[in-house]
Design a protein around this motif. Structure first.
Motif, PDB file in Angstrom:
ATOM      1  N   ASN A  45       0.568  -1.242  -0.142  1.00  0.00           N
ATOM      2  CA  ASN A  45      -0.146   0.166  -0.152  1.00  0.00           C
ATOM      3  C   ASN A  45       0.648   1.311   0.009  1.00  0.00           C
ATOM      4  OD1 ASN A  45      -0.150   0.441   3.089  1.00  0.00           O
ATOM      5  ND2 ASN A  45      -0.052  -0.770   3.702  1.00  0.00           N
ATOM      6  N   PHE A  46       0.170   2.437   0.327  1.00  0.00           N
ATOM      7  CA  PHE A  46       0.928   4.144  -0.327  1.00  0.00           C
ATOM      8  C   PHE A  46       1.877   4.153   1.432  1.00  0.00           C
ATOM      9  CE2 PHE A  46      -2.036   5.239  -2.947  1.00  0.00           C
ATOM     10  CZ  PHE A  46      -1.128   5.589  -3.887  1.00  0.00           C
ATOM     11  N   GLY A  47       0.888   3.073   2.196  1.00  0.00           N
ATOM     12  CA  GLY A  47       1.414   4.087   3.520  1.00  0.00           C
ATOM     13  C   GLY A  47       0.647   5.498   4.289  1.00  0.00           C
ATOM     14  N   GLY A 169       5.638 -18.887   6.456  1.00  0.00           N
ATOM     15  CA  GLY A 169       5.461 -20.168   5.455  1.00  0.00           C
ATOM     16  C   GLY A 169       4.674 -21.584   6.390  1.00  0.00           C
ATOM     17  N   HIS A 170       3.789 -20.665   7.072  1.00  0.00           N
ATOM     18  CA  HIS A 170       2.883 -21.953   7.944  1.00  0.00           C
ATOM     19  C   HIS A 170       1.673 -21.377   7.292  1.00  0.00           C
ATOM     20  CE1 HIS A 170       4.623 -24.069  10.874  1.00  0.00           C
ATOM     21  NE2 HIS A 170       5.486 -23.545  11.056  1.00  0.00           N
ATOM     22  N   ARG A 171       0.574 -22.156   6.299  1.00  0.00           N
ATOM     23  CA  ARG A 171      -0.665 -21.860   5.744  1.00  0.00           C
ATOM     24  C   ARG A 171      -1.552 -22.614   6.704  1.00  0.00           C
ATOM     25  NH1 ARG A 171      -3.130 -19.698   1.922  1.00  0.00           N
ATOM     26  NH2 ARG A 171      -0.797 -19.487   0.736  1.00  0.00           N
ATOM     27  N   SER A 202      -9.002 -19.013   1.979  1.00  0.00           N
ATOM     28  CA  SER A 202      -8.730 -20.022   2.646  1.00  0.00           C
ATOM     29  C   SER A 202      -9.371 -20.565   3.969  1.00  0.00           C
ATOM     30  CB  SER A 202      -7.032 -19.614   3.132  1.00  0.00           C
ATOM     31  OG  SER A 202      -7.249 -18.423   4.028  1.00  0.00           O
ATOM     32  N   LEU A 203     -10.277 -19.741   4.678  1.00  0.00           N
ATOM     33  CA  LEU A 203     -10.523 -20.193   5.417  1.00  0.00           C
ATOM     34  C   LEU A 203     -11.829 -19.850   5.644  1.00  0.00           C
ATOM     35  CD1 LEU A 203      -7.765 -19.861   8.348  1.00  0.00           C
ATOM     36  CD2 LEU A 203      -8.349 -21.950   7.854  1.00  0.00           C
ATOM     37  N   TYR A 204     -12.524 -20.813   5.769  1.00  0.00           N
ATOM     38  CA  TYR A 204     -14.288 -20.006   6.059  1.00  0.00           C
ATOM     39  C   TYR A 204     -14.808 -20.215   5.270  1.00  0.00           C
ATOM     40  CZ  TYR A 204     -12.456 -20.983  10.864  1.00  0.00           C
ATOM     41  OH  TYR A 204     -12.249 -21.959  12.536  1.00  0.00           O
TER      42      TYR A 204
HETATM   43  C1  FAD Z   1      -2.679  -0.749  -3.196  1.00  0.00           C
HETATM   44  C2  FAD Z   1      -3.341  -0.571  -2.031  1.00  0.00           C
HETATM   45  C3  FAD Z   1      -3.118   0.616  -1.749  1.00  0.00           C
HETATM   46  C4  FAD Z   1      -3.402   0.766  -0.002  1.00  0.00           C
HETATM   47  N1  FAD Z   1      -3.322   2.194   0.091  1.00  0.00           N
HETATM   48  C5  FAD Z   1      -4.018   2.467   1.563  1.00  0.00           C
HETATM   49  C6  FAD Z   1      -3.464   3.824   2.493  1.00  0.00           C
HETATM   50  O1  FAD Z   1      -2.778   4.459   1.682  1.00  0.00           O
HETATM   51  N2  FAD Z   1      -3.718   3.559   4.080  1.00  0.00           N
HETATM   52  C7  FAD Z   1      -4.397   2.775   4.351  1.00  0.00           C
HETATM   53  O2  FAD Z   1      -4.830   2.624   5.964  1.00  0.00           O
HETATM   54  N3  FAD Z   1      -4.907   1.591   3.973  1.00  0.00           N
HETATM   55  C8  FAD Z   1      -4.528   1.249   2.315  1.00  0.00           C
HETATM   56  N4  FAD Z   1      -4.681   0.399   1.830  1.00  0.00           N
HETATM   57  C9  FAD Z   1      -5.007  -0.862   2.680  1.00  0.00           C
HETATM   58  C10 FAD Z   1      -4.390  -1.399   3.062  1.00  0.00           C
HETATM   59  O3  FAD Z   1      -3.528  -1.305   2.806  1.00  0.00           O
HETATM   60  C11 FAD Z   1      -5.241  -3.073   4.524  1.00  0.00           C
HETATM   61  O4  FAD Z   1      -6.524  -2.067   4.411  1.00  0.00           O
HETATM   62  C12 FAD Z   1      -4.700  -3.728   5.061  1.00  0.00           C
HETATM   63  O5  FAD Z   1      -3.256  -3.841   4.547  1.00  0.00           O
HETATM   64  C13 FAD Z   1      -5.379  -5.846   5.043  1.00  0.00           C
HETATM   65  O6  FAD Z   1      -4.569  -5.459   6.145  1.00  0.00           O
HETATM   66  P1  FAD Z   1      -5.200  -7.396   6.479  1.00  0.00           P
HETATM   67  O7  FAD Z   1      -4.064  -7.530   7.665  1.00  0.00           O
HETATM   68  O8  FAD Z   1      -6.118  -7.556   6.534  1.00  0.00           O
HETATM   69  O9  FAD Z   1      -4.643  -7.775   4.676  1.00  0.00           O
HETATM   70  P2  FAD Z   1      -2.538  -8.587   4.682  1.00  0.00           P
HETATM   71  O10 FAD Z   1      -2.291  -7.546   4.593  1.00  0.00           O
HETATM   72  O11 FAD Z   1      -3.444  -8.442   2.818  1.00  0.00           O
HETATM   73  O12 FAD Z   1      -2.268  -9.883   5.366  1.00  0.00           O
HETATM   74  C14 FAD Z   1      -3.315 -10.718   5.259  1.00  0.00           C
HETATM   75  C15 FAD Z   1      -2.356 -12.105   5.287  1.00  0.00           C
HETATM   76  O13 FAD Z   1      -3.075 -13.132   5.401  1.00  0.00           O
HETATM   77  C16 FAD Z   1      -2.128 -14.200   4.902  1.00  0.00           C
HETATM   78  N5  FAD Z   1      -2.861 -15.479   4.503  1.00  0.00           N
HETATM   79  C17 FAD Z   1      -4.115 -15.426   4.238  1.00  0.00           C
HETATM   80  N6  FAD Z   1      -4.993 -16.934   4.359  1.00  0.00           N
HETATM   81  C18 FAD Z   1      -3.731 -17.573   4.909  1.00  0.00           C
HETATM   82  C19 FAD Z   1      -4.293 -19.329   5.704  1.00  0.00           C
HETATM   83  N7  FAD Z   1      -4.805 -19.621   5.352  1.00  0.00           N
HETATM   84  N8  FAD Z   1      -2.431 -19.026   6.786  1.00  0.00           N
HETATM   85  C20 FAD Z   1      -2.139 -18.122   7.574  1.00  0.00           C
HETATM   86  N9  FAD Z   1      -1.506 -16.982   6.113  1.00  0.00           N
HETATM   87  C21 FAD Z   1      -2.682 -16.848   5.863  1.00  0.00           C
HETATM   88  C22 FAD Z   1      -1.701 -13.704   3.846  1.00  0.00           C
HETATM   89  O14 FAD Z   1      -0.066 -14.524   3.370  1.00  0.00           O
HETATM   90  C23 FAD Z   1      -1.368 -12.138   4.257  1.00  0.00           C
HETATM   91  O15 FAD Z   1      -0.174 -12.014   4.627  1.00  0.00           O
HETATM   92  C24 FAD Z   1      -4.369  -0.096   0.324  1.00  0.00           C
HETATM   93  C25 FAD Z   1      -4.213  -0.974   0.274  1.00  0.00           C
HETATM   94  C26 FAD Z   1      -3.450  -1.693  -1.147  1.00  0.00           C
HETATM   95  C27 FAD Z   1      -3.681  -2.940  -1.381  1.00  0.00           C
END
Ligand code: FAD
Length: 376
Positions: A45-47, A169-171, A202-204
């Motif tokens: 993301n942008f951060g 590396g643990h899904r 991947s879950l539910y």
């Molecule tokens: C291009 C982009 C720009 C954005 N810009 C902003 C911004 O500027 N500001 C802001 O506030 N938000 C922004 N967002 C949104 C923000 O990035 C997301 O809301 C946030 O990162 C979501 O976090 P998360 O942990 O839910 O998902 P993720 O970061 O996707 O993490 C989910 C993790 O779960 C793991 N996983 C999935 N299934 C399994 C499993 N069965 N077992 C083990 N691990 C598993 C995946 O490998 C992954 O690492 C942006 C998003 C994108 C894509």
């Protein structure tokens, strides 16, 4: 076998936020991540830590509560961030009108916003393309983060300072408390929080698919800008006023949306709005587009990239527009409300669907969610 109080599935921003909140409560925490390092939305993301874009109510309060957690945390970790706020540039009177209505609302309780006339905004940002600029808005609550630094640093901090265990590396393939099964091992825990982001199938999968949409975004990054050129803040434009819910309550937003639909139809078809964020190495991230569910193809669309670059040139005269990277990101967005949280069975909480706000609201969402989950 070690017994954990809480296992978290996913080491993205939501997973790490829950790990932090739980570790601060003194719980024994394990984080399970499918990939070798978190590679999802949280590092793509942008951060932009962007309270200004949040709608009134829970989301805005969560963003400001997250800010209270984030600022000292960044200090403690010793991590780069740029707290210089945001500049929204208006190129039309109707955009200025919406900004002025927004500013009036913020005068009653939200954060500090300041309307700027054409001269003032051009003075603040010498890199602005002056053509058509009418004025803008400065907001002081925004912080630019570098997610590529933040996510690994937060992981290290949780491991070293709070004793959180990580397994990469643990899904996770199955959860039957007290056991959690991964592709490599079985772990024991009394509670699980599932934060699988866009990998929610991947879950539910049935529950998740009922409540979540998947969104694909295209992003670009320039080479570091030469001669130490820096943007004065993260840069937002008129198209974002139609995108961010924060502006939905402004009386003139309908009129603005009507004009944008005529002038920027192609942009709206791909959900494009033009944002710029400059990171510590001087590179500028430019984005982004939003395509949902059945619109999503596996490929990066050249047309989207051209539209984003054209939109960027309308706003900024960057000394270099040489691109170093292009990539796609995916996030999950709740079909209704700000996010999807559900205790699917005793001791198992699903948290997902924060859409484009996870970096801004994740830290506080975890604190609130865990309090209810563990005490409920
Ligand atoms: C291009 C982009 C720009 C954005 N810009 C902003 C911004 O500027 N500001 C802001 O506030 N938000 C922004 N967002 C949104 C923000 O990035 C997301 O809301 C946030 O990162 C979501 O976090 P998360 O942990 O839910 O998902 P993720 O970061 O996707 O993490 C989910 C993790 O779960 C793991 N996983 C999935 N299934 C399994 C499993 N069965 N077992 C083990 N691990 C598993 C995946 O490998 C992954 O690492 C942006 C998003 C994108 C894509």
């Amino acid at each position: 076998m070690k017994q954990y109080d809480l296992a978290i599935v996913g080491a993205g921003m939501l997973g790490l936020s829950h790990a932090l909140a739980a570790a601060r409560k003194g719980l024994n925490v394990l984080v399970l991540e499918a990939d070798r390092q978190a590679e999802g939305a949280s590092i793509r993301n942008f951060g932009m830590f962007l309270p200004m874009g949040m709608p009134e109510g829970d989301s805005y309060h969560r963003a400001m509560h997250s800010r209270e957690i984030l600022v000292p945390l960044l200090r403690e970790i010793g991590l780069w961030s740029d707290p210089s706020g945001s500049l929204t540039v208006a190129h039309h009177d109707d955009e200025m009108q919406v900004l002025s209505e927004f500013c009036k609302r913020t005068a009653h309780g939200r954060h500090h916003c300041q309307l700027l006339n054409r001269l003032q905004i051009l003075e603040r940002c010498p890199s602005l393309n002056p053509e058509g600029v009418v004025g803008g808005l400065f907001s002081d609550t925004e912080i630019t983060l570098n997610p590529r630094l933040l996510i690994p640093a937060l992981t290290r901090y949780l491991r070293q300072q709070h004793g959180v265990d990580f397994r990469f590396g643990h899904r996770v393939t199955d959860i039957r408390l007290p056991e959690v099964q991964t592709t490599r091992e079985v772990f024991r825990t009394s509670h699980v929080v599932v934060c699988t982001g866009a990998g929610f199938d991947s879950l539910y999968p049935d529950v998740h698919e009922r409540h979540l949409s998947r969104c694909k975004l295209q992003m670009l990054r320039t080479a570091p800008q030469p001669d130490g050129v820096r943007l004065p803040a993260m840069m937002i434009t008129g198209l974002s006023l139609a995108h961010y819910q924060a502006f939905a309550g402004c009386p003139s937003i309908g009129q603005l949306q009507h004009r944008l639909a005529k002038d920027y139809q192609q942009y709206l078809d791909y959900g494009i709005h033009i944002l710029h964020a400059q990171h510590n190495d001087g590179s500028v991230l430019i984005g982004d587009s939003h395509e949902y569910d059945e619109q999503i193809s596996p490929f990066h669309k050249a047309q989207i990239e051209q539209l984003i670059l054209a939109g960027s040139r309308d706003v900024l005269n960057l000394p270099t527009s040489v691109l170093m990277e292009r990539w796609t990101g995916y996030y999950a967005k709740a079909k209704t409300g700000h996010c999807f949280q559900r205790e699917i069975s005793p001791g198992i909480l699903l948290v997902n669907g924060v859409g484009g706000t996870g970096m801004t609201t994740g830290l506080a969402l975890a604190v609130d969610g865990l309090n209810d989950f563990l005490n409920g």
